[in-house]
Design a protein around this motif. Sequence first.
Motif, PDB file in Angstrom:
ATOM      1  N   MET A  26       0.837  -1.196   0.000  1.00  0.00           N
ATOM      2  CA  MET A  26       0.000   0.000   0.000  1.00  0.00           C
ATOM      3  C   MET A  26       0.878   1.253   0.000  1.00  0.00           C
ATOM      4  SD  MET A  26      -2.921   1.151   2.723  1.00  0.00           S
ATOM      5  CE  MET A  26      -4.108   2.408   2.296  1.00  0.00           C
TER       6      MET A  26
ATOM      7  N   ARG B  43       2.388   1.790  -3.361  1.00  0.00           N
ATOM      8  CA  ARG B  43       1.387   2.264  -4.322  1.00  0.00           C
ATOM      9  C   ARG B  43       1.088   3.748  -4.097  1.00  0.00           C
ATOM     10  NH1 ARG B  43       0.607   1.204  -9.160  1.00  0.00           N
ATOM     11  NH2 ARG B  43      -0.993   2.646  -9.721  1.00  0.00           N
TER      12      ARG B  43
ATOM     13  N   VAL C 227      -5.743   4.767  -3.803  1.00  0.00           N
ATOM     14  CA  VAL C 227      -5.440   3.387  -3.419  1.00  0.00           C
ATOM     15  C   VAL C 227      -6.590   2.802  -2.602  1.00  0.00           C
ATOM     16  CG1 VAL C 227      -3.822   1.909  -2.167  1.00  0.00           C
ATOM     17  CG2 VAL C 227      -2.966   3.825  -3.535  1.00  0.00           C
TER      18      VAL C 227
END
Length: 147
Positions: free
Chosen positions: A19, A22, A110
Amino acid sequence: MYDQPRANPPLTAMTFDQMLERVRYEGAYPTRERAEEAVRTVLAALGRQVTGDERVDLAQCLPVEAALTLTAQIPDTEQLTGWGFVKDMAARAGGTPATARWDTGAVLAVVTRLAGPDLLARILHRLPDGYALLFGQAELRRPQPAA
């Protein structure tokens, strides 16, 4: 016994490190630490706005560390508009609204992928105007009640 299917399964299971990478990519952040700061700030602010089943379902879609940041917040008694959300986040973080808006866009892009379209629609339905754009969605005007 078997597992019950979830109504809103995450589109992509992701670790916290994935995460952060990203978000780092989405926000063009120079370091992983800067991306983590943005994730924690935005999710804490979001945790003060999202309530009910949507809060629980969103937490289930996130990596554990992100879910803990979201759910550690006590929801505010008054919901903020999308712009109010950005201004409040900037004030709490000691930054500018422009930086807060950038961080919000990177993190919520995200989160949008992790939540999926059904849960995102439920979350946006419960929040005041202005949040759809923060999540990268079109903002349609809600019908106004007759006077």
